[in-house]
Design a protein around this motif. Structure first.
Motif, PDB file in Angstrom:
ATOM      1  N   TYR A  73     -13.227  29.123 -47.343  1.00 47.82           N
ATOM      2  CA  TYR A  73     -11.937  28.765 -46.758  1.00 47.82           C
ATOM      3  C   TYR A  73     -12.084  28.381 -45.293  1.00 47.82           C
ATOM      4  O   TYR A  73     -12.895  28.951 -44.563  1.00 47.82           O
ATOM      5  CB  TYR A  73     -10.941  29.928 -46.901  1.00 47.82           C
ATOM      6  N   GLU A  74     -11.295  27.413 -44.893  1.00 44.31           N
ATOM      7  CA  GLU A  74     -11.268  27.013 -43.490  1.00 44.31           C
ATOM      8  C   GLU A  74      -9.826  26.935 -43.019  1.00 44.31           C
ATOM      9  O   GLU A  74      -8.923  26.601 -43.793  1.00 44.31           O
ATOM     10  CB  GLU A  74     -11.952  25.661 -43.294  1.00 44.31           C
ATOM     11  N   SER A  75      -9.619  27.258 -41.759  1.00 37.79           N
ATOM     12  CA  SER A  75      -8.277  27.242 -41.186  1.00 37.79           C
ATOM     13  C   SER A  75      -7.915  25.819 -40.760  1.00 37.79           C
ATOM     14  O   SER A  75      -8.697  25.145 -40.087  1.00 37.79           O
ATOM     15  CB  SER A  75      -8.210  28.181 -39.974  1.00 37.79           C
ATOM     16  N   VAL A  76      -6.745  25.381 -41.192  1.00 37.49           N
ATOM     17  CA  VAL A  76      -6.267  24.039 -40.848  1.00 37.49           C
ATOM     18  C   VAL A  76      -5.314  24.091 -39.660  1.00 37.49           C
ATOM     19  O   VAL A  76      -5.360  23.250 -38.771  1.00 37.49           O
ATOM     20  CB  VAL A  76      -5.561  23.402 -42.064  1.00 37.49           C
ATOM     21  N   GLN A  77      -4.455  25.090 -39.664  1.00 39.61           N
ATOM     22  CA  GLN A  77      -3.436  25.198 -38.613  1.00 39.61           C
ATOM     23  C   GLN A  77      -2.945  26.643 -38.587  1.00 39.61           C
ATOM     24  O   GLN A  77      -3.016  27.344 -39.601  1.00 39.61           O
ATOM     25  CB  GLN A  77      -2.283  24.227 -38.912  1.00 39.61           C
ATOM     26  N   GLU A  78      -2.442  27.079 -37.450  1.00 42.34           N
ATOM     27  CA  GLU A  78      -1.874  28.420 -37.403  1.00 42.34           C
ATOM     28  C   GLU A  78      -0.693  28.472 -36.453  1.00 42.34           C
ATOM     29  O   GLU A  78      -0.505  27.583 -35.614  1.00 42.34           O
ATOM     30  CB  GLU A  78      -2.921  29.459 -37.008  1.00 42.34           C
ATOM     31  N   ALA A  79       0.095  29.496 -36.635  1.00 37.68           N
ATOM     32  CA  ALA A  79       1.264  29.706 -35.769  1.00 37.68           C
ATOM     33  C   ALA A  79       1.337  31.180 -35.408  1.00 37.68           C
ATOM     34  O   ALA A  79       0.981  32.044 -36.215  1.00 37.68           O
ATOM     35  CB  ALA A  79       2.548  29.285 -36.494  1.00 37.68           C
ATOM     36  N   GLU A  80       1.792  31.451 -34.192  1.00 41.77           N
ATOM     37  CA  GLU A  80       2.027  32.828 -33.752  1.00 41.77           C
ATOM     38  C   GLU A  80       3.527  33.021 -33.563  1.00 41.77           C
ATOM     39  O   GLU A  80       4.160  32.271 -32.826  1.00 41.77           O
ATOM     40  CB  GLU A  80       1.298  33.127 -32.436  1.00 41.77           C
ATOM     41  N   VAL A  81       4.062  34.004 -34.253  1.00 46.29           N
ATOM     42  CA  VAL A  81       5.483  34.325 -34.137  1.00 46.29           C
ATOM     43  C   VAL A  81       5.610  35.616 -33.340  1.00 46.29           C
ATOM     44  O   VAL A  81       5.016  36.636 -33.711  1.00 46.29           O
ATOM     45  CB  VAL A  81       6.114  34.495 -35.539  1.00 46.29           C
ATOM     46  N   HIS A  82       6.361  35.578 -32.249  1.00 45.31           N
ATOM     47  CA  HIS A  82       6.485  36.748 -31.376  1.00 45.31           C
ATOM     48  C   HIS A  82       7.827  37.462 -31.591  1.00 45.31           C
ATOM     49  O   HIS A  82       8.816  36.845 -31.989  1.00 45.31           O
ATOM     50  CB  HIS A  82       6.318  36.345 -29.911  1.00 45.31           C
ATOM     51  N   PHE A  83       7.820  38.754 -31.296  1.00 45.32           N
ATOM     52  CA  PHE A  83       8.982  39.597 -31.577  1.00 45.32           C
ATOM     53  C   PHE A  83       9.380  40.402 -30.341  1.00 45.32           C
ATOM     54  O   PHE A  83       8.538  40.701 -29.480  1.00 45.32           O
ATOM     55  CB  PHE A  83       8.668  40.569 -32.721  1.00 45.32           C
ATOM     56  N   ALA A  84      10.653  40.777 -30.311  1.00 45.57           N
ATOM     57  CA  ALA A  84      11.127  41.690 -29.272  1.00 45.57           C
ATOM     58  C   ALA A  84      10.599  43.090 -29.574  1.00 45.57           C
ATOM     59  O   ALA A  84      10.219  43.399 -30.709  1.00 45.57           O
ATOM     60  CB  ALA A  84      12.656  41.692 -29.245  1.00 45.57           C
ATOM     61  N   LYS A 124      -1.876  31.956 -40.630  1.00 41.17           N
ATOM     62  CA  LYS A 124      -2.945  30.957 -40.735  1.00 41.17           C
ATOM     63  C   LYS A 124      -2.824  30.180 -42.040  1.00 41.17           C
ATOM     64  O   LYS A 124      -2.777  30.758 -43.119  1.00 41.17           O
ATOM     65  CB  LYS A 124      -4.325  31.623 -40.670  1.00 41.17           C
ATOM     66  N   LEU A 125      -2.794  28.857 -41.905  1.00 41.37           N
ATOM     67  CA  LEU A 125      -2.812  27.971 -43.064  1.00 41.37           C
ATOM     68  C   LEU A 125      -4.273  27.654 -43.368  1.00 41.37           C
ATOM     69  O   LEU A 125      -4.977  27.076 -42.551  1.00 41.37           O
ATOM     70  CB  LEU A 125      -2.045  26.680 -42.752  1.00 41.37           C
ATOM     71  N   VAL A 126      -4.751  28.079 -44.537  1.00 41.14           N
ATOM     72  CA  VAL A 126      -6.155  27.881 -44.894  1.00 41.14           C
ATOM     73  C   VAL A 126      -6.253  27.109 -46.205  1.00 41.14           C
ATOM     74  O   VAL A 126      -5.341  27.133 -47.033  1.00 41.14           O
ATOM     75  CB  VAL A 126      -6.909  29.222 -45.027  1.00 41.14           C
ATOM     76  N   VAL A 127      -7.374  26.391 -46.374  1.00 40.88           N
ATOM     77  CA  VAL A 127      -7.617  25.634 -47.600  1.00 40.88           C
ATOM     78  C   VAL A 127      -9.005  25.960 -48.126  1.00 40.88           C
ATOM     79  O   VAL A 127      -9.902  26.339 -47.369  1.00 40.88           O
ATOM     80  CB  VAL A 127      -7.508  24.116 -47.359  1.00 40.88           C
ATOM     81  N   ASP A 128      -9.162  25.793 -49.421  1.00 40.20           N
ATOM     82  CA  ASP A 128     -10.465  25.916 -50.046  1.00 40.20           C
ATOM     83  C   ASP A 128     -11.189  24.594 -49.815  1.00 40.20           C
ATOM     84  O   ASP A 128     -10.721  23.529 -50.222  1.00 40.20           O
ATOM     85  CB  ASP A 128     -10.292  26.178 -51.549  1.00 40.20           C
ATOM     86  N   LYS A 129     -12.318  24.629 -49.151  1.00 34.40           N
ATOM     87  CA  LYS A 129     -13.052  23.417 -48.783  1.00 34.40           C
ATOM     88  C   LYS A 129     -13.443  22.623 -50.018  1.00 34.40           C
ATOM     89  O   LYS A 129     -13.498  21.401 -49.992  1.00 34.40           O
ATOM     90  CB  LYS A 129     -14.289  23.763 -47.961  1.00 34.40           C
ATOM     91  N   GLY A 130     -13.733  23.303 -51.127  1.00 32.95           N
ATOM     92  CA  GLY A 130     -14.121  22.614 -52.341  1.00 32.95           C
ATOM     93  C   GLY A 130     -12.983  21.815 -52.936  1.00 32.95           C
ATOM     94  O   GLY A 130     -13.140  20.680 -53.355  1.00 32.95           O
ATOM     95  N   VAL A 131     -11.778  22.395 -52.967  1.00 33.34           N
ATOM     96  CA  VAL A 131     -10.623  21.739 -53.555  1.00 33.34           C
ATOM     97  C   VAL A 131     -10.179  20.559 -52.710  1.00 33.34           C
ATOM     98  O   VAL A 131      -9.787  19.518 -53.215  1.00 33.34           O
ATOM     99  CB  VAL A 131      -9.454  22.729 -53.711  1.00 33.34           C
ATOM    100  N   ASN A 132     -10.266  20.704 -51.379  1.00 30.78           N
ATOM    101  CA  ASN A 132      -9.741  19.690 -50.477  1.00 30.78           C
ATOM    102  C   ASN A 132     -10.789  18.747 -49.931  1.00 30.78           C
ATOM    103  O   ASN A 132     -10.520  17.962 -49.037  1.00 30.78           O
ATOM    104  CB  ASN A 132      -9.000  20.365 -49.311  1.00 30.78           C
ATOM    105  N   ALA A 133     -12.046  18.804 -50.447  1.00 34.44           N
ATOM    106  CA  ALA A 133     -13.079  17.885 -49.977  1.00 34.44           C
ATOM    107  C   ALA A 133     -12.646  16.454 -50.213  1.00 34.44           C
ATOM    108  O   ALA A 133     -12.181  16.080 -51.276  1.00 34.44           O
ATOM    109  CB  ALA A 133     -14.379  18.164 -50.712  1.00 34.44           C
ATOM    110  N   GLY A 134     -12.783  15.644 -49.172  1.00 30.89           N
ATOM    111  CA  GLY A 134     -12.452  14.224 -49.273  1.00 30.89           C
ATOM    112  C   GLY A 134     -10.978  13.922 -49.233  1.00 30.89           C
ATOM    113  O   GLY A 134     -10.557  12.802 -49.487  1.00 30.89           O
ATOM    114  N   ARG A 135     -10.139  14.886 -48.878  1.00 26.42           N
ATOM    115  CA  ARG A 135      -8.709  14.616 -48.854  1.00 26.42           C
ATOM    116  C   ARG A 135      -8.356  13.674 -47.721  1.00 26.42           C
ATOM    117  O   ARG A 135      -9.009  13.569 -46.726  1.00 26.42           O
ATOM    118  CB  ARG A 135      -7.926  15.926 -48.696  1.00 26.42           C
TER     119      ARG A 135
END
Length: 247
Positions: free
Chosen positions: A129-140, A236-247
């Motif tokens: 798996y590799e990370s494509v994008q991520e977000a941090e949500v902060h709280f009070a 973290k948004l992650v993908v399986d490198k095998g499934v998404n190869a060549g996308r």
């Protein structure tokens, strides 16, 4: 004398015929599809599906023929030889003097080789798996409610995920260092669950795509006391490198 002369002429003729036959025996033409190229040795399967081998040398000429007649040709490098390529080889004493093949056959073999390489790479990458994008949500402090910025960031993450063939969103909840350890553990888990619920209920992601949030307790970068940057959920948004190869 006449008989001697005749005998000599006959012997000479026989010797010439034998030499010619030997020369012919050492010369041959092979046709087939390359199955292996190992150093200077080329293995082919001929029209009878039998394996034959020959050697290439620095003097071997490689030709790529064009058109129906094959009269037009270009000289190419030995690197053009590859498994799957149909060839015709002129052989003398086991060494190819000339290897020729059709231009369209070379193109087809290259396309097949490229597809095979891509498939092999995908198989090697499955489960990685590799990370494509991520977000941090902060709280009070002490809260699990998402603010507007957090919601916007999660919506953007969800939109990105829908561009992919396959994905997972992994969630980790954290707290600052105030309060006792047990309370912080529960709070971090509740924050991760809050983000998971938003992604499923508001962003429209299937539950199977959003991993149950992990409560990590106090963030490693929390420091001491109330630290706003530590009160967060990392998505973290992650993908399986095998499934998404060549996308």
């Amino acid at each position: 004398m006449k008989n001697y002369a005749k005998t000599t002429l006959l012997a000479t003729a026989i010797a010439a015929l034998l030499a010619s036959a030997t020369a012919m025996a050492d010369e041959m033409k092979l046709k087939g599809m390359i199955t292996k190229v190992s150093g200077d040795t080329v293995t082919i399967k001929d029209t009878n599906n039998a394996e034959q081998t020959f050697t290439i040398s620095g003097d071997t000429v490689f030709k790529k023929t064009k058109g129906l007649t094959g009269v037009v040709h270009d000289k190419v490098e030995r690197g053009a030889l590859m498994p799957g390529l149909p060839v015709t080889a002129e052989i003398v004493d086991g060494v190819a003097t000339e290897v020729s093949f059709k231009s369209e056959d070379l193109k087809t073999s290259q396309q097949i080789d490229a597809g095979t390489h891509a498939t092999r790479e995908r198989m090697d990458n499955f489960g990685q798996y590799e990370s494509v994008q991520e977000a941090e949500v902060h709280f009070a402090s002490g809260k699990t409610t998402l603010d507007q910025k957090g919601k916007d960031d999660l919506m953007a993450l969800a939109a990105k995920s829908k561009e992919l063939k396959d994905f997972r969103i992994v969630l980790q909840g954290f707290t600052d260092s105030t309060g006792n350890a047990a309370a912080n553990q529960r709070l971090s888990t509740m924050r991760a669950a809050s983000v998971a619920n938003f992604l499923q209920q508001q962003a429209g992601l299937m539950p199977g795509r959003v991993h149950a949030g992990d409560g990590m307790g106090v963030a490693s970068d929390a420091g001491s006391g109330s630290n706003a940057s530590a009160r967060k959920v990392v998505a973290k948004l992650v993908v399986d490198k095998g499934v998404n190869a060549g996308r």
